[in-house]
Design a protein around this motif. Structure first.
Motif, PDB file in Angstrom:
ATOM      1  N   ILE A  94      88.504  71.278  22.962  1.00  0.00           N
ATOM      2  CA  ILE A  94      89.092  70.400  23.986  1.00  0.00           C
ATOM      3  C   ILE A  94      87.997  69.629  24.732  1.00  0.00           C
ATOM      4  CG2 ILE A  94      90.443  70.322  26.115  1.00  0.00           C
ATOM      5  CD1 ILE A  94      91.930  72.794  25.142  1.00  0.00           C
ATOM      6  N   GLY A  95      88.157  68.317  24.815  1.00  0.00           N
ATOM      7  CA  GLY A  95      87.193  67.479  25.520  1.00  0.00           C
ATOM      8  C   GLY A  95      85.961  67.157  24.715  1.00  0.00           C
ATOM      9  N   GLU A  96      85.932  67.607  23.434  1.00  0.00           N
ATOM     10  CA  GLU A  96      84.776  67.341  22.570  1.00  0.00           C
ATOM     11  C   GLU A  96      85.243  66.604  21.319  1.00  0.00           C
ATOM     12  OE1 GLU A  96      81.884  68.047  23.644  1.00  0.00           O
ATOM     13  OE2 GLU A  96      82.192  69.610  25.148  1.00  0.00           O
ATOM     14  N   ASP A  97      84.311  65.918  20.669  1.00  0.00           N
ATOM     15  CA  ASP A  97      84.646  65.163  19.467  1.00  0.00           C
ATOM     16  C   ASP A  97      84.344  65.979  18.210  1.00  0.00           C
ATOM     17  OD1 ASP A  97      85.521  62.848  20.806  1.00  0.00           O
ATOM     18  OD2 ASP A  97      83.446  62.238  21.147  1.00  0.00           O
ATOM     19  N   THR A  98      84.803  67.226  18.190  1.00  0.00           N
ATOM     20  CA  THR A  98      84.571  68.072  17.020  1.00  0.00           C
ATOM     21  C   THR A  98      85.565  67.734  15.913  1.00  0.00           C
ATOM     22  OG1 THR A  98      85.979  69.778  18.009  1.00  0.00           O
ATOM     23  CG2 THR A  98      83.612  69.997  18.330  1.00  0.00           C
ATOM     24  N   LEU A  99      85.143  67.959  14.680  1.00  0.00           N
ATOM     25  CA  LEU A  99      86.004  67.713  13.533  1.00  0.00           C
ATOM     26  C   LEU A  99      87.099  68.769  13.447  1.00  0.00           C
ATOM     27  CD1 LEU A  99      83.327  66.720  10.884  1.00  0.00           C
ATOM     28  CD2 LEU A  99      85.146  65.253  11.741  1.00  0.00           C
ATOM     29  N   SER A 100      88.077  68.525  12.587  1.00  0.00           N
ATOM     30  CA  SER A 100      89.206  69.449  12.449  1.00  0.00           C
ATOM     31  C   SER A 100      88.898  70.595  11.494  1.00  0.00           C
ATOM     32  CB  SER A 100      90.446  68.694  11.951  1.00  0.00           C
ATOM     33  OG  SER A 100      90.172  68.082  10.706  1.00  0.00           O
ATOM     34  N   PHE A 101      87.631  70.796  11.176  1.00  0.00           N
ATOM     35  CA  PHE A 101      87.197  71.935  10.375  1.00  0.00           C
ATOM     36  C   PHE A 101      85.751  72.242  10.744  1.00  0.00           C
ATOM     37  CE2 PHE A 101      86.664  68.028   7.965  1.00  0.00           C
ATOM     38  CZ  PHE A 101      85.317  68.064   7.622  1.00  0.00           C
ATOM     39  N   ALA A 102      85.285  73.427  10.355  1.00  0.00           N
ATOM     40  CA  ALA A 102      83.908  73.831  10.653  1.00  0.00           C
ATOM     41  C   ALA A 102      83.343  74.604   9.479  1.00  0.00           C
ATOM     42  CB  ALA A 102      83.865  74.672  11.928  1.00  0.00           C
ATOM     43  N   PHE A 103      82.017  74.688   9.426  1.00  0.00           N
ATOM     44  CA  PHE A 103      81.340  75.422   8.358  1.00  0.00           C
ATOM     45  C   PHE A 103      80.945  76.826   8.837  1.00  0.00           C
ATOM     46  CE2 PHE A 103      79.409  71.604   5.855  1.00  0.00           C
ATOM     47  CZ  PHE A 103      80.695  71.227   5.485  1.00  0.00           C
ATOM     48  N   MET A 104      81.203  77.816   7.991  1.00  0.00           N
ATOM     49  CA  MET A 104      80.688  79.164   8.234  1.00  0.00           C
ATOM     50  C   MET A 104      79.610  79.420   7.189  1.00  0.00           C
ATOM     51  SD  MET A 104      82.670  82.814   8.363  1.00  0.00           S
ATOM     52  CE  MET A 104      82.159  83.714   6.917  1.00  0.00           C
ATOM     53  N   PHE A 105      78.366  79.520   7.641  1.00  0.00           N
ATOM     54  CA  PHE A 105      77.227  79.599   6.721  1.00  0.00           C
ATOM     55  C   PHE A 105      76.934  81.046   6.342  1.00  0.00           C
ATOM     56  CE2 PHE A 105      72.575  79.846   5.996  1.00  0.00           C
ATOM     57  CZ  PHE A 105      72.491  78.977   4.917  1.00  0.00           C
ATOM     58  N   ILE A 106      76.945  81.325   5.029  1.00  0.00           N
ATOM     59  CA  ILE A 106      76.556  82.629   4.489  1.00  0.00           C
ATOM     60  C   ILE A 106      75.119  82.484   3.988  1.00  0.00           C
ATOM     61  CG2 ILE A 106      77.031  84.400   2.765  1.00  0.00           C
ATOM     62  CD1 ILE A 106      79.259  84.179   4.740  1.00  0.00           C
ATOM     63  N   PRO A 107      74.146  83.200   4.541  1.00  0.00           N
ATOM     64  CA  PRO A 107      72.735  82.990   4.210  1.00  0.00           C
ATOM     65  C   PRO A 107      72.278  83.535   2.863  1.00  0.00           C
ATOM     66  CG  PRO A 107      72.947  84.805   5.741  1.00  0.00           C
ATOM     67  CD  PRO A 107      74.325  84.229   5.577  1.00  0.00           C
ATOM     68  N   SER A 108      73.187  84.104   2.080  1.00  0.00           N
ATOM     69  CA  SER A 108      72.818  84.702   0.796  1.00  0.00           C
ATOM     70  C   SER A 108      73.747  84.212  -0.304  1.00  0.00           C
ATOM     71  CB  SER A 108      72.885  86.235   0.882  1.00  0.00           C
ATOM     72  OG  SER A 108      72.849  86.833  -0.403  1.00  0.00           O
ATOM     73  N   GLU A 109      73.168  83.695  -1.390  1.00  0.00           N
ATOM     74  CA  GLU A 109      73.983  83.248  -2.516  1.00  0.00           C
ATOM     75  C   GLU A 109      74.734  84.421  -3.142  1.00  0.00           C
ATOM     76  OE1 GLU A 109      74.691  80.304  -3.554  1.00  0.00           O
ATOM     77  OE2 GLU A 109      73.320  79.222  -2.243  1.00  0.00           O
ATOM     78  N   ALA A 110      74.086  85.587  -3.213  1.00  0.00           N
ATOM     79  CA  ALA A 110      74.716  86.759  -3.823  1.00  0.00           C
ATOM     80  C   ALA A 110      75.954  87.184  -3.034  1.00  0.00           C
ATOM     81  CB  ALA A 110      73.714  87.912  -3.900  1.00  0.00           C
ATOM     82  N   ILE A 111      75.829  87.220  -1.702  1.00  0.00           N
ATOM     83  CA  ILE A 111      76.960  87.615  -0.862  1.00  0.00           C
ATOM     84  C   ILE A 111      78.054  86.556  -0.928  1.00  0.00           C
ATOM     85  CG2 ILE A 111      77.693  88.120   1.500  1.00  0.00           C
ATOM     86  CD1 ILE A 111      74.906  89.223   2.032  1.00  0.00           C
ATOM     87  N   TYR A 112      77.661  85.295  -0.896  1.00  0.00           N
ATOM     88  CA  TYR A 112      78.629  84.193  -0.998  1.00  0.00           C
ATOM     89  C   TYR A 112      79.421  84.313  -2.299  1.00  0.00           C
ATOM     90  CZ  TYR A 112      80.315  79.389  -1.692  1.00  0.00           C
ATOM     91  OH  TYR A 112      81.091  78.282  -1.934  1.00  0.00           O
ATOM     92  N   TYR A 113      78.707  84.583  -3.388  1.00  0.00           N
ATOM     93  CA  TYR A 113      79.385  84.718  -4.681  1.00  0.00           C
ATOM     94  C   TYR A 113      80.342  85.904  -4.674  1.00  0.00           C
ATOM     95  CZ  TYR A 113      80.379  85.708  -9.521  1.00  0.00           C
ATOM     96  OH  TYR A 113      81.047  85.971 -10.689  1.00  0.00           O
ATOM     97  N   ASP A 114      79.895  87.025  -4.114  1.00  0.00           N
ATOM     98  CA  ASP A 114      80.748  88.216  -4.087  1.00  0.00           C
ATOM     99  C   ASP A 114      82.022  87.979  -3.290  1.00  0.00           C
ATOM    100  OD1 ASP A 114      78.991  89.548  -5.659  1.00  0.00           O
ATOM    101  OD2 ASP A 114      78.322  91.005  -4.159  1.00  0.00           O
ATOM    102  N   ILE A 115      81.905  87.227  -2.194  1.00  0.00           N
ATOM    103  CA  ILE A 115      83.101  86.909  -1.400  1.00  0.00           C
ATOM    104  C   ILE A 115      84.055  86.043  -2.223  1.00  0.00           C
ATOM    105  CG2 ILE A 115      83.964  85.658   0.618  1.00  0.00           C
ATOM    106  CD1 ILE A 115      81.369  86.453   2.048  1.00  0.00           C
TER     107      ILE A 115
END
Length: 205
Positions: free
Chosen positions: A67-88
């Protein structure tokens, strides 16, 4: 820092809009799942890991349409590991097959895009390209759809890469096994020829 007091881990200003990125991540239960000695413990910690991810998704969703900000209608959740990202994405934890589809559906419902070190640049490029148009609000919906499609393509790519890796491992193992048998033949030939013959092939590993 937004007017409400919420602090995003990172933001990217794209034209007159803000893309928020959350990079906080809980890895303890994921490691416990990997290190567990039996399937019961693996499953327990894998379920706890899924709960951790769900909390991170909820935290990331707070940055959307602030509210009151020009944020987009989506956001990124960053996973710092390719292995964990793949497992998810693949539904794995500690080598144990787990159901993460509801988790991924929850992220989609919350308009949270899960990204990794490799995939984040592709997602950013897609978002920036879409926002070049002046009608940004209309494009946000289209961008989100394209981002989701990109995620599916990245997942398929990672699946094929894993299968390729498994195939290469199998090929190498077969080669090394045949090499051992060849050395046995070499010894037999050596005995038959009184040491005047040598078959030399180096193993792969």
């Amino acid at each position: 820092i937004f007017k409400s007091g919420i602090i995003a881990d990172a933001i990217i200003n794209i034209k007159d809009k803000i893309l928020c990125i959350d990079s906080k991540f809980s890895i303890d239960n994921y490691r416990r799942s990997i290190d567990a000695n039996n399937d019961d413990d693996k499953k327990y910690f894998a379920d706890e890991f899924k709960k951790d991810i769900k909390k991170r998704i909820e935290e990331t969703s707070k940055y959307i349409d602030e509210i009151g900000e020009d944020t987009l209608s989506f956001a990124f959740m960053f996973i710092p590991s390719e292995a964990i990202y793949y497992d998810i994405q693949a539904g794995l934890s500690g080598g144990l097959k787990i159901d993460t589809q509801k988790l991924l559906d929850f992220a989609q419902e919350k308009k949270v895009i899960i990204v990794s070190p490799t995939s984040i640049l592709a997602y950013l490029h897609l978002v920036i390209s879409g926002i070049k148009d002046s009608n940004i609000e209309k494009n946000s919906i289209e961008i989100k759809k394209k981002v989701e499609e990109l995620g599916k393509h990245i997942q398929k790519y990672e699946d094929y890469m894993q299968k390729l890796g498994n195939s290469l491992n199998t090929t190498v193992n077969h080669y090394n096994a045949s090499y051992k048998e060849l050395k046995k033949i070499d010894k037999d030939v050596y005995k038959i020829t009184d040491g005047n013959h040598d078959m030399s092939i180096d193993p792969v590993l």
